[in-house]
Design a protein around this motif. Structure first.
Motif, PDB file in Angstrom:
ATOM      1  N   TYR A 101       7.142  -5.417  -3.046  1.00  0.00           N
ATOM      2  CA  TYR A 101       6.055  -6.377  -3.254  1.00  0.00           C
ATOM      3  C   TYR A 101       6.528  -7.516  -4.153  1.00  0.00           C
ATOM      4  O   TYR A 101       6.355  -8.693  -3.843  1.00  0.00           O
ATOM      5  CB  TYR A 101       4.843  -5.664  -3.858  1.00  0.00           C
TER       6      TYR A 101
ATOM      7  N   ASP B 215       5.549   0.726  -2.955  1.00  0.00           N
ATOM      8  CA  ASP B 215       6.852   0.109  -3.197  1.00  0.00           C
ATOM      9  C   ASP B 215       6.662  -1.192  -3.982  1.00  0.00           C
ATOM     10  O   ASP B 215       6.606  -2.282  -3.416  1.00  0.00           O
ATOM     11  CB  ASP B 215       7.579  -0.141  -1.876  1.00  0.00           C
ATOM     12  N   ILE B 216       6.562  -1.051  -5.276  1.00  0.00           N
ATOM     13  CA  ILE B 216       6.286  -2.182  -6.159  1.00  0.00           C
ATOM     14  C   ILE B 216       7.406  -3.213  -6.084  1.00  0.00           C
ATOM     15  O   ILE B 216       7.150  -4.415  -6.059  1.00  0.00           O
ATOM     16  CB  ILE B 216       6.057  -1.691  -7.600  1.00  0.00           C
TER      17      ILE B 216
ATOM     18  N   GLU C 202      -7.156  -5.959   2.932  1.00  0.00           N
ATOM     19  CA  GLU C 202      -7.198  -7.402   3.142  1.00  0.00           C
ATOM     20  C   GLU C 202      -8.505  -7.734   3.845  1.00  0.00           C
ATOM     21  O   GLU C 202      -8.723  -7.371   4.990  1.00  0.00           O
ATOM     22  CB  GLU C 202      -6.011  -7.826   4.002  1.00  0.00           C
TER      23      GLU C 202
ATOM     24  N   LEU D 292       1.081  -2.781 -12.109  1.00  0.00           N
ATOM     25  CA  LEU D 292       1.052  -2.058 -10.835  1.00  0.00           C
ATOM     26  C   LEU D 292       1.500  -0.611 -11.017  1.00  0.00           C
ATOM     27  O   LEU D 292       0.911   0.305 -10.427  1.00  0.00           O
ATOM     28  CB  LEU D 292       1.917  -2.763  -9.800  1.00  0.00           C
TER      29      LEU D 292
ATOM     30  N   ASN E 223       0.801  -1.211   0.000  1.00  0.00           N
ATOM     31  CA  ASN E 223       0.000   0.000   0.000  1.00  0.00           C
ATOM     32  C   ASN E 223       0.841   1.273   0.000  1.00  0.00           C
ATOM     33  O   ASN E 223       0.296   2.338  -0.188  1.00  0.00           O
ATOM     34  CB  ASN E 223      -0.971  -0.004   1.178  1.00  0.00           C
TER      35      ASN E 223
ATOM     36  N   ARG F 191       4.681  -5.954 -12.749  1.00  0.00           N
ATOM     37  CA  ARG F 191       5.343  -4.675 -12.442  1.00  0.00           C
ATOM     38  C   ARG F 191       4.731  -3.542 -13.266  1.00  0.00           C
ATOM     39  O   ARG F 191       4.410  -2.473 -12.735  1.00  0.00           O
ATOM     40  CB  ARG F 191       6.845  -4.787 -12.715  1.00  0.00           C
TER      41      ARG F 191
ATOM     42  N   TRP G 141      -9.297  -9.623  -1.403  1.00  0.00           N
ATOM     43  CA  TRP G 141      -8.874  -8.226  -1.350  1.00  0.00           C
ATOM     44  C   TRP G 141      -9.952  -7.301  -1.901  1.00  0.00           C
ATOM     45  O   TRP G 141     -10.744  -7.702  -2.751  1.00  0.00           O
ATOM     46  CB  TRP G 141      -7.650  -7.993  -2.228  1.00  0.00           C
TER      47      TRP G 141
ATOM     48  N   ARG H 130       8.758 -10.710  -3.256  1.00  0.00           N
ATOM     49  CA  ARG H 130       8.141 -11.906  -2.668  1.00  0.00           C
ATOM     50  C   ARG H 130       7.775 -12.944  -3.734  1.00  0.00           C
ATOM     51  O   ARG H 130       7.346 -14.040  -3.409  1.00  0.00           O
ATOM     52  CB  ARG H 130       6.888 -11.526  -1.872  1.00  0.00           C
TER      53      ARG H 130
END
Length: 121
Positions: free
Chosen positions: A8, A4-5, A50, A36, A1, A33, A64, A11
């Protein structure tokens, strides 16, 4: 949120595939990428709520709600100033601590329907 792409995406395994219901072709990490980046550029107050999260045995299911205000061009649509609320359910497959596959379920046209005003808000 926080936008910071890269954090994210860290992961996700580099060869992770993201299957979106109705799309017919898997998205790669570079595709994710790009998508987003487009979302963060086109929507103010973009936030992913969430609603539900559970899992086990290498899988996690998340429900979500994506919320934001359309302030920039997105998908060929000029800014509308409309608020969006898009519900999705995602199933993640993990190997170790990395997502190796993801399935996204939801109404794929919901975002565009909300931007065009063709649904009740």
């Amino acid at each position: 949120n926080d936008g910071d792409i890269e954090a994210y995406l860290s992961r996700f395994a580099p060869d992770c595939l993201r299957w979106v219901s109705g799309l017919g072709v898997a998205l790669t990490v570079p595709d994710i990428r790009e998508n987003l980046g487009q979302l963060f550029a086109a929507f103010d107050e973009l936030h992913l709520d969430e609603d539900l999260l559970f899992g086990g045995d290498g899988h996690v299911c998340a429900r979500w709600t994506l919320r934001g205000v359309h302030t920039g061009e997105y998908g060929g649509l000029a800014p509308t100033g409309r608020e969006i609320a898009v519900d999705t359910c995602e199933v993640y497959t993990f190997t170790g601590d990395k997502v190796t596959e993801c399935y996204v379920y939801g109404e794929t046209m919901s975002l565009f329907n909300q931007l065009s005003g063709s649904v009740d808000e």
